[in-house]
Design a protein around this motif. Structure first.
Motif, short mmCIF file in Angstrom:
data_model
loop_
_atom_site.label_atom_id
_atom_site.label_comp_id
_atom_site.label_asym_id
_atom_site.label_seq_id
_atom_site.Cartn_x
_atom_site.Cartn_y
_atom_site.Cartn_z
N GLY A 13 0.78 -1.22 0.00
CA GLY A 13 0.00 0.00 0.00
C GLY A 13 0.81 1.26 0.00
O GLY A 13 0.25 2.36 0.00
N ILE A 14 2.13 1.16 -0.02
CA ILE A 14 2.91 2.38 0.17
C ILE A 14 2.95 3.26 -1.07
O ILE A 14 3.01 4.48 -0.96
N GLY A 15 2.92 2.73 -2.26
CA GLY A 15 3.03 3.59 -3.44
C GLY A 15 4.47 3.95 -3.70
O GLY A 15 5.20 4.40 -2.82
N THR A 16 4.89 3.78 -4.95
CA THR A 16 6.32 3.90 -5.25
C THR A 16 6.85 5.29 -5.02
O THR A 16 8.01 5.46 -4.64
N ASN A 17 6.04 6.30 -5.27
CA ASN A 17 6.54 7.66 -5.09
C ASN A 17 6.80 7.96 -3.61
O ASN A 17 7.81 8.58 -3.27
N ILE A 18 5.90 7.50 -2.74
CA ILE A 18 6.09 7.73 -1.31
C ILE A 18 7.35 7.03 -0.83
O ILE A 18 8.15 7.60 -0.08
N LEU A 19 7.53 5.79 -1.29
CA LEU A 19 8.73 5.06 -0.87
C LEU A 19 9.99 5.80 -1.31
O LEU A 19 10.93 5.96 -0.53
N ALA A 20 9.98 6.28 -2.55
CA ALA A 20 11.16 7.01 -3.03
C ALA A 20 11.39 8.26 -2.19
O ALA A 20 12.53 8.56 -1.81
N THR A 21 10.30 8.97 -1.88
CA THR A 21 10.44 10.20 -1.09
C THR A 21 10.95 9.89 0.31
O THR A 21 11.85 10.58 0.82
N ARG A 22 10.40 8.87 0.95
CA ARG A 22 10.83 8.53 2.30
C ARG A 22 12.30 8.16 2.33
O ARG A 22 13.04 8.59 3.20
N LEU A 23 12.70 7.35 1.37
CA LEU A 23 14.10 6.92 1.35
C LEU A 23 15.02 8.12 1.15
O LEU A 23 16.07 8.23 1.79
N ARG A 24 14.61 9.04 0.30
CA ARG A 24 15.43 10.23 0.08
C ARG A 24 15.51 11.07 1.35
O ARG A 24 16.59 11.54 1.73
N ARG A 42 21.23 4.81 4.34
CA ARG A 42 22.32 5.02 3.41
C ARG A 42 22.09 4.15 2.18
O ARG A 42 21.58 3.04 2.29
N ARG A 43 22.41 4.66 1.00
CA ARG A 43 22.36 3.86 -0.22
C ARG A 43 23.71 3.22 -0.43
O ARG A 43 24.73 3.81 -0.14
N SER A 44 23.68 2.06 -0.95
CA SER A 44 24.94 1.35 -1.10
C SER A 44 24.83 0.41 -2.29
O SER A 44 23.75 -0.08 -2.62
N ILE A 45 25.93 0.18 -2.95
CA ILE A 45 25.96 -0.71 -4.10
C ILE A 45 26.66 -1.99 -3.69
O ILE A 45 27.78 -1.95 -3.18
N LEU A 46 25.99 -3.11 -3.91
CA LEU A 46 26.60 -4.38 -3.55
C LEU A 46 27.84 -4.61 -4.43
O LEU A 46 27.90 -4.19 -5.58
N ALA A 70 26.25 -6.07 -7.82
CA ALA A 70 26.11 -4.72 -8.35
C ALA A 70 24.68 -4.21 -8.36
O ALA A 70 24.28 -3.52 -9.28
N SER A 71 23.91 -4.55 -7.36
CA SER A 71 22.57 -3.97 -7.31
C SER A 71 22.49 -3.00 -6.14
O SER A 71 23.21 -3.13 -5.15
N LYS A 72 21.65 -2.04 -6.25
CA LYS A 72 21.53 -1.01 -5.23
C LYS A 72 20.74 -1.54 -4.03
O LYS A 72 19.73 -2.20 -4.22
N VAL A 73 21.18 -1.23 -2.87
CA VAL A 73 20.42 -1.56 -1.67
C VAL A 73 20.39 -0.36 -0.73
O VAL A 73 21.24 0.53 -0.81
N TYR A 74 19.37 -0.37 0.12
CA TYR A 74 19.27 0.63 1.17
C TYR A 74 19.55 -0.06 2.50
O TYR A 74 19.10 -1.18 2.72
N GLU A 75 20.29 0.63 3.34
CA GLU A 75 20.58 0.05 4.65
C GLU A 75 20.58 1.16 5.70
O GLU A 75 20.70 2.34 5.37
N LEU A 76 20.42 0.77 6.96
CA LEU A 76 20.42 1.75 8.03
C LEU A 76 21.84 2.20 8.32
O LEU A 76 22.79 1.42 8.26
N THR A 77 22.00 3.46 8.67
CA THR A 77 23.26 3.94 9.22
C THR A 77 23.33 3.49 10.68
O THR A 77 22.37 2.95 11.23
N GLU A 78 24.47 3.74 11.30
CA GLU A 78 24.59 3.43 12.72
C GLU A 78 23.50 4.17 13.51
O GLU A 78 22.86 3.59 14.38
N TYR A 79 23.31 5.43 13.16
CA TYR A 79 22.28 6.21 13.85
C TYR A 79 20.90 5.60 13.64
O TYR A 79 20.09 5.54 14.56
#
Lengths: 196, 196
Positions: B36-47, B56-60, B65-74
């Motif tokens: 139910g999140i909607g792709t635009n909302i997800l993109a906005t939240r991640l940004r 943080r965005r990170s490239i495996l 070589a795919s993009k992943v999102y991961e939590l920072t220490e904070y």
DNA sequence: CCGCATCCCCAAAGATACTG
DNA sequence: CAGTATCTTTGGGGATGCGG
């Protein structure tokens, strides 16, 4: 998590709970302590929170006979979650940049969220000159001055605030047991430098 | 509190963090696990979360070589606050009424939020028939089955869920160390009857 | 004054389609 | 797969009104 957010995840909801965490409040007082909320939103939030069993309406005993909102037992059980969230947020919160942003109750909230969880026994009074006075009595935040304080801190609002977030009583006057104040400030989690 | 809500108080934000709390995820996987999140909302939240230093965005490493999102220490430091909020919400959450509402990852989330905080040492595997399998290994939630489990619970999704929230393994099959399961269920806070 | 309800307006959120 | 673009709808902010 999703259910918890259904109950208290709406905008302003947790801030309403935060205000009620320090005792019952009237509708108008809540509005003053939540600058920018808008009366319709406050009414809606209170109604929703009441429907969710977090908040209860109550009439003070005559002759006071005025309506107040207070937390239910379930609502009070949010305290650990709110403390954890507030401490997390505080780690990325710097000192205030200007003299603004000091709305009614700010000093009490500051004491409650940042000092109370780590407070040693004792009676501390904070005086924000020209603004508010609030106290910390054996780990509990209290509005206004306190009788026979062990230590009194006095200074401009921004300097009182800075003392708490930086941990150093630099620009304020301290009367009484400076050791007790130092002990308290040491116990408060230092605001880690989290880069934004 | 207000600052914390500025960072993670937007709708969906804490749910995104919840998903990332169990490891890095790709954009599309996040979308699937947040029905139910909607792709635009997800993109906005991640940004936004990235801008706030939570994600943080990170490239495996190649050749993945795919993009992943991961939590920072904070971001990971939100765990105590999220646990507290989830436990609070769970106290007013009843068993599911129907077979729906089981989206990808639900079982892992259930284990992580309700079982993991109270888990004794041991290897527990939960099989939701026709759906998912997830495990609890020495207090940590793991996706999929586990080798040499001490105890395996098997049942329809709704019955596995009910077992966790009611604390009674009534409609499920249990293989292995039933005592360990009983110990775990006893340690889990019973869902108090909070009237809605 | 207190405790809201109503109204208007706009920014943000949701759904869906589409694209590199 | 990883988003952007577009459109619609919802909800919030602000002002005002109004009975108790």
């Amino acid at each position: 998590m999703a259910h918890a957010l259904d109950l208290v995840g709406d905008r302003w909801a947790l801030l309403v709970v935060r205000e009620l965490m320090r005792g019952p409040k009237r509708y108008t007082d809540l509005g003053e302590r939540l600058p920018g909320i808008g009366t319709n939103i406050l009414a809606t939030r209170l109604r929703d929170l009441e429907g969710h069993g977090v908040v209860r309406r109550s009439i003070l005993a005559p002759p006071a006979a005025s309506k107040v909102y207070e937390l239910t037992e379930y609502g009070r059980e949010l305290r650990p979650a709110m403390r954890a969230l507030a401490e997390w947020g505080a780690r990325s919160l710097g000192p205030p940049t200007d003299e603004s942003g000091f709305f009614p109750g700010w000093l009490g909230n500051l004491i409650d969220s940042m000092l109370a969880p780590h407070a040693p026994a004792g009676r501390l009074e904070l005086r924000a000159l020209g603004d508010e006075t609030a106290s910390l009595v054996d780990g509990e935040a209290v509005d206004g001055p306190v009788e026979r304080p062990d230590v009194v801190v006095e200074g401009k609002p921004v300097d009182v605030y800075s003392m708490v977030v930086t941990g150093r009583p630099d620009q304020v006057h301290v009367h009484g047991d400076k050791g007790l104040l130092a002990e308290l400030l040491r116990a408060v989690q230092p605001t880690a430098a989290v880069q934004s």
